[in-house]
Design a protein around this motif. Structure first.
Motif, PDB file in Angstrom:
ATOM      1  N   ALA A 213      52.324  36.279  56.637  1.00 56.32           N
ATOM      2  CA  ALA A 213      53.297  35.294  57.126  1.00 56.32           C
ATOM      3  C   ALA A 213      53.433  35.425  58.644  1.00 56.32           C
ATOM      4  CB  ALA A 213      54.644  35.497  56.445  1.00 56.32           C
ATOM      5  N   THR A 214      53.713  34.315  59.301  1.00 61.77           N
ATOM      6  CA  THR A 214      53.770  34.338  60.755  1.00 61.77           C
ATOM      7  C   THR A 214      54.750  33.296  61.264  1.00 61.77           C
ATOM      8  OG1 THR A 214      52.379  34.352  62.755  1.00 61.77           O
ATOM      9  CG2 THR A 214      51.898  32.665  61.100  1.00 61.77           C
ATOM     10  N   LEU A 215      54.925  33.285  62.578  1.00 66.92           N
ATOM     11  CA  LEU A 215      55.789  32.280  63.187  1.00 66.92           C
ATOM     12  C   LEU A 215      55.036  30.960  63.270  1.00 66.92           C
ATOM     13  CD1 LEU A 215      54.793  31.924  66.435  1.00 66.92           C
ATOM     14  CD2 LEU A 215      55.643  34.262  66.463  1.00 66.92           C
ATOM     15  N   VAL A 216      55.767  29.870  63.187  1.00 70.05           N
ATOM     16  CA  VAL A 216      55.200  28.524  63.290  1.00 70.05           C
ATOM     17  C   VAL A 216      55.931  27.804  64.418  1.00 70.05           C
ATOM     18  CG1 VAL A 216      54.807  26.332  62.127  1.00 70.05           C
ATOM     19  CG2 VAL A 216      54.671  28.470  60.821  1.00 70.05           C
ATOM     20  N   TYR A 217      55.196  27.500  65.485  1.00 67.01           N
ATOM     21  CA  TYR A 217      55.833  26.774  66.591  1.00 67.01           C
ATOM     22  C   TYR A 217      55.284  25.372  66.780  1.00 67.01           C
ATOM     23  CZ  TYR A 217      51.884  28.931  69.205  1.00 67.01           C
ATOM     24  OH  TYR A 217      50.654  29.380  69.628  1.00 67.01           O
ATOM     25  N   TRP A 218      54.105  25.100  66.216  1.00 69.88           N
ATOM     26  CA  TRP A 218      53.572  23.732  66.316  1.00 69.88           C
ATOM     27  C   TRP A 218      52.530  23.524  65.236  1.00 69.88           C
ATOM     28  CZ3 TRP A 218      48.962  21.115  67.025  1.00 69.88           C
ATOM     29  CH2 TRP A 218      49.069  19.759  67.384  1.00 69.88           C
ATOM     30  N   THR A 219      52.607  22.389  64.559  1.00 70.42           N
ATOM     31  CA  THR A 219      51.616  21.983  63.565  1.00 70.42           C
ATOM     32  C   THR A 219      51.450  20.469  63.637  1.00 70.42           C
ATOM     33  OG1 THR A 219      53.118  21.467  61.736  1.00 70.42           O
ATOM     34  CG2 THR A 219      52.506  23.795  62.007  1.00 70.42           C
ATOM     35  N   PRO A 220      50.428  19.920  63.001  1.00 71.68           N
ATOM     36  CA  PRO A 220      50.303  18.462  62.943  1.00 71.68           C
ATOM     37  C   PRO A 220      51.468  17.794  62.230  1.00 71.68           C
ATOM     38  CG  PRO A 220      48.221  19.510  62.367  1.00 71.68           C
ATOM     39  CD  PRO A 220      49.247  20.601  62.434  1.00 71.68           C
ATOM     40  N   ALA A 221      52.210  18.555  61.421  1.00 74.58           N
ATOM     41  CA  ALA A 221      53.319  17.974  60.667  1.00 74.58           C
ATOM     42  C   ALA A 221      54.615  17.921  61.468  1.00 74.58           C
ATOM     43  CB  ALA A 221      53.545  18.765  59.380  1.00 74.58           C
ATOM     44  N   HIS A 222      54.654  18.546  62.642  1.00 75.78           N
ATOM     45  CA  HIS A 222      55.889  18.524  63.435  1.00 75.78           C
ATOM     46  C   HIS A 222      56.219  17.090  63.864  1.00 75.78           C
ATOM     47  CE1 HIS A 222      55.960  22.876  63.551  1.00 75.78           C
ATOM     48  NE2 HIS A 222      57.072  22.832  64.270  1.00 75.78           N
ATOM     49  N   PRO A 223      57.506  16.722  63.826  1.00 73.05           N
ATOM     50  CA  PRO A 223      57.895  15.330  64.083  1.00 73.05           C
ATOM     51  C   PRO A 223      58.049  15.012  65.576  1.00 73.05           C
ATOM     52  CG  PRO A 223      59.823  16.609  63.526  1.00 73.05           C
ATOM     53  CD  PRO A 223      58.657  17.559  63.438  1.00 73.05           C
ATOM     54  N   TYR A 224      57.044  15.354  66.376  1.00 72.87           N
ATOM     55  CA  TYR A 224      57.137  15.211  67.820  1.00 72.87           C
ATOM     56  C   TYR A 224      56.075  14.251  68.341  1.00 72.87           C
ATOM     57  CZ  TYR A 224      59.744  19.630  67.334  1.00 72.87           C
ATOM     58  OH  TYR A 224      60.636  20.610  66.956  1.00 72.87           O
ATOM     59  N   ARG A 225      56.378  13.625  69.485  1.00 72.80           N
ATOM     60  CA  ARG A 225      55.445  12.698  70.122  1.00 72.80           C
ATOM     61  C   ARG A 225      55.355  12.962  71.621  1.00 72.80           C
ATOM     62  NH1 ARG A 225      53.437   8.409  67.434  1.00 72.80           N
ATOM     63  NH2 ARG A 225      54.220   8.075  65.301  1.00 72.80           N
ATOM     64  N   SER A 226      54.240  12.569  72.190  1.00 70.57           N
ATOM     65  CA  SER A 226      53.999  12.741  73.616  1.00 70.57           C
ATOM     66  C   SER A 226      54.903  11.831  74.439  1.00 70.57           C
ATOM     67  CB  SER A 226      52.540  12.417  73.925  1.00 70.57           C
ATOM     68  OG  SER A 226      52.345  12.193  75.305  1.00 70.57           O
ATOM     69  N   SER A 227      55.402  12.369  75.558  1.00 69.20           N
ATOM     70  CA  SER A 227      56.188  11.559  76.489  1.00 69.20           C
ATOM     71  C   SER A 227      55.286  10.703  77.373  1.00 69.20           C
ATOM     72  CB  SER A 227      57.042  12.467  77.373  1.00 69.20           C
ATOM     73  OG  SER A 227      56.214  13.348  78.131  1.00 69.20           O
ATOM     74  N   ILE A 228      53.986  10.952  77.332  1.00 73.99           N
ATOM     75  CA  ILE A 228      53.044  10.214  78.174  1.00 73.99           C
ATOM     76  C   ILE A 228      52.546   8.949  77.494  1.00 73.99           C
ATOM     77  CG2 ILE A 228      50.740  10.308  79.240  1.00 73.99           C
ATOM     78  CD1 ILE A 228      51.280  13.276  79.814  1.00 73.99           C
TER      79      ILE A 228
ATOM     80  N   VAL B  60      63.959  23.740  62.278  1.00 71.36           N
ATOM     81  CA  VAL B  60      63.296  22.566  62.851  1.00 71.36           C
ATOM     82  C   VAL B  60      63.553  21.354  61.967  1.00 71.36           C
ATOM     83  CG1 VAL B  60      61.120  21.561  63.601  1.00 71.36           C
ATOM     84  CG2 VAL B  60      61.500  24.014  63.869  1.00 71.36           C
ATOM     85  N   GLU B  61      64.452  20.509  62.417  1.00 73.14           N
ATOM     86  CA  GLU B  61      64.802  19.316  61.648  1.00 73.14           C
ATOM     87  C   GLU B  61      63.607  18.369  61.562  1.00 73.14           C
ATOM     88  OE1 GLU B  61      68.113  15.678  61.744  1.00 73.14           O
ATOM     89  OE2 GLU B  61      68.181  17.290  63.219  1.00 73.14           O
ATOM     90  N   GLY B  62      63.344  17.879  60.360  1.00 71.79           N
ATOM     91  CA  GLY B  62      62.281  16.904  60.173  1.00 71.79           C
ATOM     92  C   GLY B  62      60.918  17.494  59.886  1.00 71.79           C
ATOM     93  N   LEU B  63      60.793  18.818  59.890  1.00 72.41           N
ATOM     94  CA  LEU B  63      59.508  19.456  59.586  1.00 72.41           C
ATOM     95  C   LEU B  63      59.416  19.701  58.083  1.00 72.41           C
ATOM     96  CD1 LEU B  63      56.870  20.848  60.462  1.00 72.41           C
ATOM     97  CD2 LEU B  63      58.198  22.971  60.725  1.00 72.41           C
ATOM     98  N   PRO B  64      58.446  19.112  57.394  1.00 72.65           N
ATOM     99  CA  PRO B  64      58.366  19.297  55.940  1.00 72.65           C
ATOM    100  C   PRO B  64      57.886  20.696  55.569  1.00 72.65           C
ATOM    101  CG  PRO B  64      56.521  17.975  56.718  1.00 72.65           C
ATOM    102  CD  PRO B  64      57.421  18.178  57.902  1.00 72.65           C
ATOM    103  N   VAL B  65      58.414  21.213  54.456  1.00 74.28           N
ATOM    104  CA  VAL B  65      57.933  22.468  53.888  1.00 74.28           C
ATOM    105  C   VAL B  65      56.664  22.174  53.098  1.00 74.28           C
ATOM    106  CG1 VAL B  65      58.421  24.263  52.188  1.00 74.28           C
ATOM    107  CG2 VAL B  65      60.180  23.585  53.823  1.00 74.28           C
ATOM    108  N   GLY B  66      55.627  22.991  53.309  1.00 72.54           N
ATOM    109  CA  GLY B  66      54.357  22.732  52.653  1.00 72.54           C
ATOM    110  C   GLY B  66      54.099  23.558  51.422  1.00 72.54           C
ATOM    111  N   GLY B  67      54.929  24.587  51.179  1.00 72.04           N
ATOM    112  CA  GLY B  67      54.726  25.434  50.009  1.00 72.04           C
ATOM    113  C   GLY B  67      55.633  26.653  50.052  1.00 72.04           C
TER     114      GLY B  67
END
Length: 407
Positions: A272-287, A391-398
């Motif tokens: 098990a490890t820390l999760v700071y970014w995945t494709p499932a994170h509900p974030y978008r580029s400001s650019i 992290v609000e909006g991040l789905p649990v995968g298992g």
């Protein structure tokens, strides 16, 4: 010419004068590992530079230099970017030796530096006093909170936890009585068993295994490399130490190394490890509004490699630099760019970043979740989010899988 040097030239060409020209737009210097032991971890930043250079042409110029995965290479890269390329701000990711060297060189040059993927306490308290350097990351206390959630999910509260920590900066600061991992974990009611630090790379970890076995430990936490974790797990099996869970940060935030035999598990399997970014994170580029999922998909398509967590933070480095240069009163003046960084509050593909309310000056924090490396469908091992409490909006995968359960 080897592939790594070819990639380095490609990064330089993406934002060279021939590609964009010295048109008066400010230059952003990027120190990125393209050779040496950190080269694979430099891939996300190199990709972000390639991706964003044409999108930002006319607003800024991106120029990369190879750190060579060492402190001296990092210092030389900063000198070239500042003295030759006239960089107004320097960006970098990762490296226990490289990142502080970049920050110190920027301090000496009085040029703003922006960095990430280094626990902020180690960065802030472990180096010289800094004026020009800005950073965004999680803290060692944040890792402890996420890991305590995982320990409790694996088997209740107030458990004994063995600490497999090295004698370097990560291990030393994890032990710190005020700023480290230790006080945050103890505040959750856990008793930590802390043997002396070991030297990397580890030749043997028999003493650590024996100490954990004698204390009745069945959960271990660490910041080990994959190789050292393999040494530990083999010795644990030899001594009959049965573990319910291993939590590990640092290198274990990246995909486990493949093994020659697919039937043989990697040392990081079910860790098990820390999760700071995945494709499932509900974030978008400001650019350009690109989603985390789109960024990861593009990276895998372009490189043929599995996405890495630093990808989101690498992209966000450029987002923040572009924002600071756009909002600075005078983007040619270092003090003005630094002031703009300090005033930045921005929604990025790595999540919300806010330097106006950080734990200490010039620091913004990144939200963490918990996850585990489990056998995957698309890749040999995939990072499954098992705890999204922070992290609000991040789905649990298992759910967490006990060590060895999928053997």
């Amino acid at each position: 010419m080897d592939q790594t040097n070819g990639e380095e030239k490609r990064v330089r060409a993406a934002a060279s004068p021939a590609a964009g020209g010295r048109t008066g737009v400010p230059t952003v210097g990027v120190v990125v590992a393209r050779t040496g032991r950190l080269a694979r971890l430099g891939d996300p930043l190199a990709y972000a530079v390639d991706l964003l250079a044409p999108k930002l042409r006319g607003r800024l110029r991106l120029v990369g230099r190879d750190s060579r995965s060492c402190a001296e290479g990092a210092r030389q890269a900063v000198r070239e970017l500042v003295e030759v390329e006239q960089a107004r701000i320097v960006l970098t990711l990762a490296g226990t030796e490289v990142l502080p060297a970049v920050a110190d060189a920027c301090e000496e040059a009085s040029v703003p530096c922006l960095s990430s993927t280094f626990p902020w306490q180690v960065y802030h308290y472990g180096g010289r006093r800094r004026r020009w350097t800005y950073h965004f990351c999680w803290g060692l206390d944040d890792i402890a909170e996420v890991f305590a959630d995982l320990w409790e999910a694996a088997g209740g509260t107030e458990r004994k936890v063995g600490c497999l920590w090295n004698d370097g900066p990560q291990g030393t600061w994890s032990r710190h009585s005020t700023h480290g991992f230790l006080p945050a974990a103890r505040a959750r009611g856990h008793r930590l068993v802390v043997p002396a630090g070991y030297r990397e790379p580890a030749a043997t970890l028999a003493g650590h295994v024996a100490a954990f076995r004698d204390e009745g430990v069945d959960i271990v936490t660490s910041a080990a490399t994959g190789a050292d974790l393999g040494v530990f797990r083999r010795e644990a099996a030899r001594q009959g130490l049965r573990l319910r869970l291993i939590t590990c940060s640092r290198w274990l935030a990246y995909p486990p190394a493949s093994t020659a035999d697919p039937a043989v598990e990697a040392p990081q399997a079910n860790v098990a490890t820390l999760v700071y970014w995945t494709p499932a994170h509900p974030y978008r580029s400001s650019i350009d509004g690109m989603s985390a999922a789109e960024l990861a998909e593009g990276y895998e398509r372009a490189t043929g490699n599995q996405w890495l967590q630093p990808l989101g933070l690498a992209y966000a480095l450029v987002e923040v630099a572009a924002h600071a240069l756009a909002t600075a009163d005078d983007p040619a003046a270092p003090a003005s760019v630094a002031a703009a960084l300090g005033a930045t509050r921005l929604e990025t593909v790595a999540g919300p970043l806010d330097w106006t309310s950080g734990p200490v000056p010039r620091i913004a924090t990144v939200r963490l979740s918990g996850g585990q490396w489990q056998r995957g469908r698309k890749h040999p091992y995939e990072l499954v989010v098992t705890d999204n409490r922070q992290v609000e909006g991040l789905p649990v995968g298992g759910e967490l899988v006990p060590l060895g359960a999928d053997q």
